[in-house]
Motif scaffolding. Sequence first.
Motif, mmCIF file in Angstrom:
data_model
loop_
_atom_site.group_PDB
_atom_site.id
_atom_site.type_symbol
_atom_site.label_atom_id
_atom_site.label_comp_id
_atom_site.label_asym_id
_atom_site.label_seq_id
_atom_site.Cartn_x
_atom_site.Cartn_y
_atom_site.Cartn_z
ATOM 1 N N ILE A 26 0.852 -1.195 0.000
ATOM 2 C CA ILE A 26 0.000 0.000 0.000
ATOM 3 C C ILE A 26 0.883 1.239 0.000
ATOM 4 C CG2 ILE A 26 -1.741 1.275 1.325
ATOM 5 C CD1 ILE A 26 -2.700 -1.522 2.353
ATOM 6 N N MET A 200 -19.461 -1.725 -0.358
ATOM 7 C CA MET A 200 -18.092 -2.147 -0.670
ATOM 8 C C MET A 200 -18.077 -3.162 -1.814
ATOM 9 S SD MET A 200 -15.339 -4.021 1.771
ATOM 10 C CE MET A 200 -16.060 -5.640 1.826
ATOM 11 N N ASN A 204 -16.430 -2.398 -5.513
ATOM 12 C CA ASN A 204 -15.263 -3.172 -5.923
ATOM 13 C C ASN A 204 -15.555 -4.189 -7.027
ATOM 14 O OD1 ASN A 204 -13.920 -1.770 -3.970
ATOM 15 N ND2 ASN A 204 -13.678 -3.478 -2.549
ATOM 16 N N PRO A 222 -13.494 0.746 -10.977
ATOM 17 C CA PRO A 222 -12.483 -0.304 -11.134
ATOM 18 C C PRO A 222 -12.223 -0.639 -12.601
ATOM 19 C CG PRO A 222 -14.035 -0.920 -9.431
ATOM 20 C CD PRO A 222 -14.577 0.315 -10.086
ATOM 21 N N ALA A 243 -5.263 4.369 -9.110
ATOM 22 C CA ALA A 243 -5.530 3.233 -8.219
ATOM 23 C C ALA A 243 -5.907 3.725 -6.824
ATOM 24 C CB ALA A 243 -4.307 2.320 -8.153
ATOM 25 N N VAL A 246 -9.450 5.098 -6.809
ATOM 26 C CA VAL A 246 -10.502 4.082 -6.898
ATOM 27 C C VAL A 246 -10.695 3.386 -5.548
ATOM 28 C CG1 VAL A 246 -11.113 1.864 -7.950
ATOM 29 C CG2 VAL A 246 -10.210 3.698 -9.379
ATOM 30 N N ALA A 247 -9.593 3.166 -4.830
ATOM 31 C CA ALA A 247 -9.677 2.453 -3.547
ATOM 32 C C ALA A 247 -10.183 3.355 -2.430
ATOM 33 C CB ALA A 247 -8.304 1.892 -3.179
ATOM 34 N N VAL A 250 -13.861 3.383 -0.258
ATOM 35 C CA VAL A 250 -14.087 2.265 0.648
ATOM 36 C C VAL A 250 -13.067 2.272 1.787
ATOM 37 C CG1 VAL A 250 -14.207 -0.232 0.864
ATOM 38 C CG2 VAL A 250 -15.099 0.866 -1.186
ATOM 39 N N VAL A 251 -11.802 2.575 1.448
ATOM 40 C CA VAL A 251 -10.768 2.571 2.487
ATOM 41 C C VAL A 251 -11.074 3.626 3.551
ATOM 42 C CG1 VAL A 251 -8.328 3.010 2.965
ATOM 43 C CG2 VAL A 251 -8.976 1.585 1.023
ATOM 44 N N TYR A 254 -13.720 2.399 5.717
ATOM 45 C CA TYR A 254 -13.151 1.342 6.545
ATOM 46 C C TYR A 254 -12.372 1.912 7.729
ATOM 47 C CZ TYR A 254 -10.246 -2.575 8.007
ATOM 48 O OH TYR A 254 -9.610 -3.530 8.748
ATOM 49 N N GLN A 258 -14.236 0.543 10.803
ATOM 50 C CA GLN A 258 -13.681 -0.795 10.561
ATOM 51 C C GLN A 258 -14.368 -1.892 11.369
ATOM 52 O OE1 GLN A 258 -11.643 -1.941 13.194
ATOM 53 N NE2 GLN A 258 -11.350 0.001 14.245
ATOM 54 N N ARG A 259 -14.855 -1.540 12.554
ATOM 55 C CA ARG A 259 -15.547 -2.543 13.362
ATOM 56 C C ARG A 259 -16.723 -3.165 12.598
ATOM 57 N NH1 ARG A 259 -13.937 -2.419 18.700
ATOM 58 N NH2 ARG A 259 -12.694 -0.552 18.981
ATOM 59 N N PHE A 261 -17.182 -3.321 9.322
ATOM 60 C CA PHE A 261 -16.742 -4.146 8.203
ATOM 61 C C PHE A 261 -16.303 -5.523 8.696
ATOM 62 C CE2 PHE A 261 -16.360 -0.035 6.148
ATOM 63 C CZ PHE A 261 -16.678 -0.317 4.829
ATOM 64 N N ILE A 262 -15.442 -5.530 9.715
ATOM 65 C CA ILE A 262 -14.898 -6.802 10.202
ATOM 66 C C ILE A 262 -16.019 -7.649 10.781
ATOM 67 C CG2 ILE A 262 -13.327 -7.858 11.867
ATOM 68 C CD1 ILE A 262 -11.442 -5.513 11.491
#
Lengths: 272, 301
Positions: A26, A200, A204, A222, A243, A246-247, A250-251, A254, A258-259, A261-262
């Motif tokens: 990254i 997401m 993607n 994408p 790139a 595009v990411a 969502v990042v 996240y 993030q909680r 998503f996971i």
Amino acid sequence: MKVSPIERGANYLVLIGFALVVLGPIGVIVTMAFGPKDASAAREGGAFHPENFPEAWEIGRFGQYMLTSVVVATIVVVVSVLASILAGYALGTMRFRGATLVFYVFLLGIMVPTEAFIVPLYFDLRVLGLTNTVWGVALPQIAMSIAFGTYWMRTYFRTSSLALIEAARLDGASSMRILWQVLVPIGRPAILTLVLLVFMWTWNEFLIPLVMSPNGAVRTAPLGLAFFQGQYTQGTALLAAGAVMVALPVVLLYVFLQRHFIKGMIEGAVRE
Amino acid sequence: MSDGTTTVGRSATRRPARSGWVAWAYLAPALLIYGAFLLFPLGRAAQYSLFEWDGLGESTFVGLDNYVEILYDERLREAFWHALVLVFFYAVLPLAIGLVLAALLTRSQVRGLGFFRSVIFLPQVIAMVVVAVTWRQIYAPDGPLNGFLRLIGLDSLTRPWLGDYTFTLPAVGLIGTWVCTGLVTVLLMAGMSRVPRELYEAARLDGSGPVREFFAITLPTVRGEITVALTLTIVAALKTFDLVYVTTSGGPGTSTTVPSYEIYRRAFQLGDVGVATAVGIVLTIIVFAINGVVNMIGDRK
């Protein structure tokens, strides 16, 4: 549990090592994105080139592709989450003949690979004139998201308090009222997680927009990136900038949530 | 699923009302879209797979010929073989790494665990196309990987990673490892945190070391999580498409082609719709079979 200082130190080393392995690539792409885009940009000096981003945005037509992505993602999220809430409510709180069968039919959709139905779907949608339209790209993704969403909402509605539903029913509330005024408000975290996951996955997704819009009329971000890579071969800085862009949506989500998503991906994976 | 109706039906007062048509009304929108755009085309795929069709002209019924061709077509056989190799990189390797990582992490209370968890999970949320573009740069002949090898004096190892008949498939596979390891680790950590700490304390008093502890306590408790992790990652490996499409397009030669890429190529580039759908059906059967087998092994106590 107590462990020796040596073991603890070793653990930190392993942790940091793995974090670096994950973050390394990254870091590489972000560094490239801010690097000089060609020899002349390198000569003109400076190691930091944020101007790559507007330039990539322009040349790669990311403005247009991002907008398409936003439109497709909005349609998919709104329609599939609404349909999933309704269907999950029925499967989670009501008893009727065929409920188990319907549940298994939805479960099937979670496992079926897109590759299995995309080919006939393309030819059938072509006949209907839906290929190269937003709906041609969105509808198959809505169908896939509904499979997971129904499963997800059913799990939530089953664990939500049946006593609460019973009480509301005794008060004379209709089933619609119970859903929207009792269950949905207290189910906000579960619904938020579903919204994030569907967003997401839609953002993607690659195969469906690739197949469903062969002439590129509905090219999502994408796909724009993949074609940008094919066409733009001089230097890598602009490609890297594309790139990153595009990411990024969502990042960013996240990083803040993030909680959700996971939790969603782990709990969604553990099917009962 | 087995707990389903029993929990609900345990007491009469908590039983939801019987509500035939109301339930179907709530299900209608979902069933309609899901049926029309997933179930129906899935059935159509089974139908298409029995015909020879170029996507435009007349179609001819050929029975199971398309399936027979999968057996005889070397390129397709190779594609399935590559998928199997990817299973090693997407599922087996991440599981091995994940077990060690998660065991280490749950045994000792290290700080920053939440941060670490978020970091290793990060590749899961990045679009595969972005991952592919990134690794293409890393693997480039004058990219950072070769640069690093030269820096530490291993010039002999440098090569065009995505243009080498022997090394390209493993190179693509390692990208899968990079993506999947975090998911597997986080899943296993969730499972391992369920193990009561006293169990470890007791084992410690009995004089068992970390290795024995791992095999006697940790491994058996995360059986379910291992099952889930394997199912998810094996299916991801079998369905690999964007990664191959963007990094190698199946090349060099046919050294990295995979079933899903062949489906796309056959149906939309070569006009061989029948074989493409047959491959899709076979892929689906394999996915379901693996789901079944892994879950069967996982459930056995």
